[in-house]
Design an enzyme around this catalytic site. Structure first.
Site, mmCIF file in Angstrom:
data_model
loop_
_atom_site.group_PDB
_atom_site.id
_atom_site.type_symbol
_atom_site.label_atom_id
_atom_site.label_comp_id
_atom_site.label_asym_id
_atom_site.label_seq_id
_atom_site.Cartn_x
_atom_site.Cartn_y
_atom_site.Cartn_z
ATOM 1 N N SER A 23 8.856 -1.542 1.284
ATOM 2 C CA SER A 23 9.500 -2.812 1.032
ATOM 3 C C SER A 23 8.785 -3.651 -0.045
ATOM 4 O O SER A 23 9.327 -4.636 -0.541
ATOM 5 C CB SER A 23 9.543 -3.628 2.324
ATOM 6 O OG SER A 23 8.222 -3.894 2.799
ATOM 7 N N LYS A 64 3.479 -10.912 -2.317
ATOM 8 C CA LYS A 64 4.749 -10.518 -1.695
ATOM 9 C C LYS A 64 5.352 -11.704 -0.954
ATOM 10 O O LYS A 64 4.633 -12.493 -0.341
ATOM 11 C CB LYS A 64 4.500 -9.344 -0.746
ATOM 12 C CG LYS A 64 5.778 -8.711 -0.182
ATOM 13 C CD LYS A 64 5.443 -7.508 0.677
ATOM 14 C CE LYS A 64 6.673 -6.874 1.279
ATOM 15 N NZ LYS A 64 6.353 -5.689 2.120
ATOM 16 N N SER A 83 4.969 0.711 3.305
ATOM 17 C CA SER A 83 5.626 -0.207 2.364
ATOM 18 C C SER A 83 4.768 -0.644 1.186
ATOM 19 O O SER A 83 5.259 -1.324 0.290
ATOM 20 C CB SER A 83 6.126 -1.446 3.109
ATOM 21 O OG SER A 83 7.251 -1.113 3.887
#
Length: 487
Positions: free
Chosen positions: A152, A77, A176
Site C-alpha cells: 500500500s 505516508k 506494504s
C-alpha cells in the site's frame, strides 16, 4: 537537485559546509516534485508552506553536523499523523482530517532536523497491493507509468524511485513497504516488530502493522532506522533493547554467512524471470563468500489465507472508530443515529475496505470464530515455528519480494483475492515480526525485481550487512528510471 546523483552523506556534507542551505534544497525539491508529479502522482498533499518554514528554522538554528537528516526533505505516508497537515489514509472517510499531534516517527524525524515536504499516496487504510485503492488518485510506477507501483506504500516508493525525495516513511502490514520497493527498484525495510513505535499511525491490523522506510541505498536506509528506532512509552509494544548504530558494520564482508533459500519461495506462481534473477542473486552471495542452501518453510502456502483472516479481523475492530461522530466524513440527510452510522460507513469507505471489514467481522462471529480466526492463529504459530527451525542453522533467508515484476495499471482480476497473492512472499515475516528488506536484484521484462532478505528478530544489522554487500557488488542502485517507460 538531482537525487539520483547523490546520497544522504554527500548531501549532509554539502549542508554542513554551506554549499547549499536547507531552504534552497527544499525549494529545489518541491520544484522537482511539481515537475515530476504529473507523471507519477506520488503525493496526496504537498506541504510547501510548512516545509519551507521548517527549513528556514533549521537554517537559522544551524545544520546539526551530528544528524544526517538535518535539513533533508522527506515524504511521509498519508496514514502517519502529521500535526495540522492533512492526513487521509487515502480515504474519503478522512478527506478533511488534520491531526492535532505528530506520530512518534514524525517527531523523531523532526528532532533530527528532517523537512517533511508532503504526504504520500496509498491504498485506502493501507489495504491493497497496487495503490489503486486510493480515494484520491492512482500512483504510477517510476520505471513505467503504465504499471502499478505496488502497495500500500506505493506513493512512498514512487516518490523515492522517481527522484522526488531521498527517503520516505511507509507502513508494512503484509509487505506494504517491501513489495512496492521491489516493484520500483529501491530499498524498502521493515524492522522487527517493536523496534519502531506505531504511536500515531492509523491502525489497520495492530499485531502486524509496522512503520518501515524507503531509500535509494542501503546505507541511507540504515541511517534512517538509527533515527526511527527506540522505545516509546506511548506504545507499549516497543522494545526497550538498546538501539545499535545500524551503519557501523556496512563493510561488504559477509564471508561465512549462512543463507537459506526456501524452495516454496521459488515455486508455483513465481514468474520465470523473477526466479532466474533470484537464483542469480544467490550465486552472487556465494561469490561474496556466503553459503546458500535450499530449505523448506512448509506452512508458507497457508500464510495468505491466515493473513486475510487475522488482518481483516483486526481491521474490523480498528475501523469501528470511523462512525461520522467525532472526526472525518459524515453522511448527510440521515434520519437517526443508526442511519448516520450506516450511511457514513457505506459512503466513506471504498470497496476493498468494506470487503475486509465484512470478512473480519464474519471471522470473529460466534459461529465462525473456531473455524476461521482460531485456525488462522494456529497457522501463524506454525509459520513462526518454521522460521525458528530454519534460523537454528542459518543467518538469513532470501527470496523474491513479489512473484512477478510490476503489472499493468489496467489489470483488474475477476476475483479480488488474486491480488492478495502478491503478498504471499512477504506476509510470513509480518506474522513472525521479523526484520526484512527488499533491494533491487536485477531486471526482468525491463522492470526491477525485488530481492527479499529476512533476518532473525532484532538482528537488523545482519540483514543490512548482506544487503549492502550485494548492493555494492552489483551497483544496481545506479540504474535509475527515465520516467518514460523505456528504461
Amino acid at each position: 537537485m538531482n537525487y539520483f546523483e547523490t546520497d544522504l552523506t554527500k548531501l549532509h556534507n554539502q549542508l554542513v559546509n554551506k554549499e547549499i542551505t536547507s531552504v534552497e534544497l527544499t525549494e529545489q525539491t518541491i520544484a522537482n516534485i511539481k515537475a515530476t508529479e504529473p507523471k507519477v502522482d506520488a503525493f496526496i498533499t504537498i506541504a510547501e508552506e510548512e516545509a519551507l518554514a521548517q527549513a528556514k528554522a533549521v537554517d537559522e538554528q544551524g545544520i546539526d553536523p551530528n544528524s544526517l537528516f538535518s535539513g533533508i526533505p522527506v515524504a511521509i505516508k498519508d496514514n502517519i499523523l502529521t500535526k495540522d497537515i492533512l492526513t487521509t489514509a487515502g480515504s474519503k472517510m478522512l478527506h478533511n482530517f488534520k491531526p492535532i499531534f505528530d506520530a512518534t516517527v514524525v517527531e523523531k524525524l523532526n528532532n533530527a532536523g528532517a523537512i517533511m515536504v508532503g504526504k504520500a499516496n496509498m491504498d485506502e487504510f493501507a489495504m491493497g497491493s497496487t495503490s489503486k485503492n486510493s480515494y484520491f488518485k492512482m500512483t504510477k510506477n517510476a520505471w513505467d507509468q503504465t504499471k502499478v507501483p505496488g502497495g500500500s506504500s506505493g506513493g512512498s516508493a514512487a516518490a523515492v524511485a522517481a527522484g522526488e525525495v531521498l527517503a520516505s516513511l511507509g507502513t508494512d502490514t503484509g509487505g506494504s513497504v517491501r513489495q512496492p520497493a521491489g516493484f520500483n527498484g529501491i530499498v524498502g525495510f521493515k524492522p522487527t516488530y517493536g523496534r519502531v513505535s506505531r504511536w500515531g499511525v492509523i491502525a489497520f491490523a495492530s499485531s502486524l502493522d509496522q512503520v518501515g522506510h524507503l531509500t535509494r541505498t542501503v546505507r541511507d536506509n540504515a541511517a534512517m532506522l538509527n533515527v526511527l528506532a527506540g522505545a516509546d512509552h506511548r506504545d507499549q509494544t516497543t522494545s526497550t533493547r538498546e538501539v545499535p548504530d545500524f551503519t557501523a558494520n556496512l563493510n561488504g564482508d559477509i564471508k561465512g554467512m549462512k543463507i537459506a533459500l526456501p524452495k516454496e519461495y521459488l515455486g508455483e506462481g513465481v514468474s520465470a524471470g523473477v526466479r532466474e534473477t533470484i537464483l542469480a542473486a544467490a550465486k552472487q552471495f556465494e561469490a561474496l563468500g556466503a553459503t546458500v542452501e535450499e530449505v523448506s518453510l512448509p506452512h508458507s502456502k497457508y500464510g495468505v489465507a491466515a493473513y486475510y483472516i487475522i488482518g481483516s479481523a483486526e481491521a474490523s475492530s480498528n475501523l469501528q472508530r470511523f462512525d461520522g461522530i467525532r472526526y472525518g466524513f459524515r453522511a448527510e440527510d440521515v434520519k437517526n443515529l443508526n442511519d448516520l452510522y450506516i450511511k457514513t460507513r457505506s459512503q466513506g469507505f471504498g470497496d476493498e475496505v468494506k470487503r475486509r471489514i465484512m470478512l473480519g467481522t464474519f471471522s470473529l462471529s460466534a459461529g465462525a470464530y473456531d473455524a476461521f480466526f482460531k485456525k488462522a492463529a494456529q497457522i501463524r504459530t506454525l509459520l513462526i515455528q518454521d522460521f525458528d527451525n530454519v534460523f537454528k542453522d542459518y543467518d538469513l533467508i532470501i527470496g523474491p519480494s513479489a512473484p512477478s515484476v510490476a503489472f499493468g495499471m489496467d489489470f483488474t482480476p475477476e476475483d479480488p483475492a488474486e491480488l492478495y497473492m502478491y503478498d504471499v512472499l512477504t506476509i510470513p515475516s509480518n506474522f513472525a515480526g521479523l526484520p526484512a528488506i527488499s533491494i533491487n536484484a536485477g531486471f526482468s521484462e525491463g522492470l526491477p525485481v525485488g530481492l527479499h532478505i529476512i533476518g532473525k528478530a532484532f538482528d537488523e544489522d545482519t540483514v543490512y550487512r548482506a544487503a549492502y554487500a550485494f548492493e555494492q557488488e552489483t551497483q544496481l542502485f545506479k540504474q535509475v528510471p527515465n520516467l518514460g517507460g523505456n528504461d
